[in-house]
Scaffold this motif. Structure first.
Motif, PDB file in Angstrom:
ATOM      1  N   CYS A  59     104.113  75.989 -16.265  1.00  0.00           N
ATOM      2  CA  CYS A  59     103.360  76.571 -15.150  1.00  0.00           C
ATOM      3  C   CYS A  59     102.464  77.709 -15.632  1.00  0.00           C
ATOM      4  N   LEU A  60     102.958  78.502 -16.573  1.00  0.00           N
ATOM      5  CA  LEU A  60     102.134  79.589 -17.138  1.00  0.00           C
ATOM      6  C   LEU A  60     100.904  79.023 -17.837  1.00  0.00           C
ATOM      7  N   VAL A  61     101.080  77.920 -18.545  1.00  0.00           N
ATOM      8  CA  VAL A  61      99.959  77.279 -19.246  1.00  0.00           C
ATOM      9  C   VAL A  61      98.903  76.830 -18.238  1.00  0.00           C
ATOM     10  N   VAL A  62      99.354  76.224 -17.134  1.00  0.00           N
ATOM     11  CA  VAL A  62      98.420  75.737 -16.106  1.00  0.00           C
ATOM     12  C   VAL A  62      97.676  76.907 -15.461  1.00  0.00           C
ATOM     13  N   ILE A  63      98.388  78.002 -15.187  1.00  0.00           N
ATOM     14  CA  ILE A  63      97.739  79.189 -14.601  1.00  0.00           C
ATOM     15  C   ILE A  63      96.634  79.681 -15.525  1.00  0.00           C
ATOM     16  N   LYS A  64      96.920  79.735 -16.820  1.00  0.00           N
ATOM     17  CA  LYS A  64      95.933  80.195 -17.799  1.00  0.00           C
ATOM     18  C   LYS A  64      94.716  79.267 -17.811  1.00  0.00           C
ATOM     19  N   GLN A  65      94.941  77.978 -17.736  1.00  0.00           N
ATOM     20  CA  GLN A  65      93.844  77.008 -17.731  1.00  0.00           C
ATOM     21  C   GLN A  65      92.952  77.191 -16.510  1.00  0.00           C
ATOM     22  N   GLU A  66      93.569  77.424 -15.352  1.00  0.00           N
ATOM     23  CA  GLU A  66      92.801  77.605 -14.119  1.00  0.00           C
ATOM     24  C   GLU A  66      92.030  78.925 -14.143  1.00  0.00           C
ATOM     25  N   GLN A  67      92.620  79.940 -14.753  1.00  0.00           N
ATOM     26  CA  GLN A  67      91.903  81.211 -14.910  1.00  0.00           C
ATOM     27  C   GLN A  67      90.636  81.007 -15.728  1.00  0.00           C
ATOM     28  N   GLN A  68      90.756  80.265 -16.811  1.00  0.00           N
ATOM     29  CA  GLN A  68      89.615  80.022 -17.690  1.00  0.00           C
ATOM     30  C   GLN A  68      88.550  79.168 -17.014  1.00  0.00           C
ATOM     31  N   SER A  69      88.963  78.298 -16.088  1.00  0.00           N
ATOM     32  CA  SER A  69      88.000  77.456 -15.379  1.00  0.00           C
ATOM     33  C   SER A  69      87.244  78.234 -14.311  1.00  0.00           C
TER      34      SER A  69
END
Length: 255
Positions: A130-140
């Motif tokens: 979930c942390l990885v997905v949050i980071k990906q969405e932040q970058q998007s």
């Protein structure tokens, strides 16, 4: 001495109890579709009529619902201990947002504590993902998608606590919580350093959970939310001062 005959439970009763257990523990979530009867019969190693009878009784209890030509689903109403009008009212009431942050202190603090105490390796892997997905969405740059990812992180955290009452409370509040997270993120993203610090806080919470430190996990959770609350108040004050300055400039140009 007379002995009473021990009655064997009906297969449909056993299936009914098992499906109820899966619903209570959250393995079967509101709105989730059950496998077809033939697949359930195969998994339980029973006949289809036994499965059908169990499903019919769960329908009567309003735990399951059938859709014409679309299968059997866990009832959506299970996850709605708050009515939609009430959720809308709370979501659109400004004072509610700070109240909700205070409530999150209690829920997320206890979830982090018990996740560190009871979580399994599978729970930890899901939380870390979930942390990885949050980071990906932040970058998007998609704040709405980021808020949805943060909500999934909170649910994963609560599932790892293995407290079914807490899990159902968090799931029932999910629309309100996600709205709160979205509103918070829209403000927090005005300061890049704040977003980075919030991400670091989440990583600290997860590190404490995975390393089995319940007190530290709860403390990290409280520090995380206290920082968000303090920053939001500061940003709100800043916005108020900005609006006041703009009004003064506008009055000056009109005179």
């Amino acid at each position: 001495m007379a002995y009473q005959r021990i009655r064997q439970p009906k297969l449909s009763d056993v299936i009914e109890q098992e499906l109820e257990r899966l619903i209570v523990e959250g393995t079967l979530a509101p709105g989730q579709q059950l496998p077809p009867e033939r697949e359930l019969a195969k998994q339980f190693d029973v006949s289809r009529p036994s499965v059908r009878e169990a499903i019919q009784r769960l329908e009567a209890k309003q735990l399951l619902t059938r859709r014409q030509g679309g299968g059997t689903f866990v009832s959506e109403s299970i996850g709605k201990s708050f009515s939609n009008p009430l959720l809308d009212l709370l979501a659109n009431h400004p004072e509610t947002q700070l109240d909700l942050l205070e409530t999150r202190h209690a829920m997320e603090g206890i979830a982090a504590y018990f996740a560190a105490l009871r979580g399994t390796q599978e729970d930890f892997q899901r939380i870390e993902q979930c942390l990885v997905v949050i980071k990906q969405e932040q970058q998007s740059g998609d704040v709405r998608a980021e808020s949805s990812a943060v909500m999934q992180f909170l649910i994963a955290l609560t599932e790892a606590a293995h407290n079914v009452v807490l899990l159902h409370v968090v799931r029932s509040l999910a629309p309100l919580l996600e709205q709160n997270i979205l509103q918070n993120l829209e403000l927090l993203h005005r300061r890049n350093e704040v977003v980075e610090k919030v991400s670091k806080h989440r990583a600290n919470i997860v590190e404490a959970i995975v390393s089995g430190q319940p007190e530290k996990a709860r403390e990290m959770s409280h520090s995380h939310l206290a920082y968000i609350e303090e920053t939001l108040l500061d940003l709100t004050r800043e916005e108020t001062r900005r609006e006041r300055s703009l009004r003064r400039i506008q009055r000056g140009s009109e005179s």
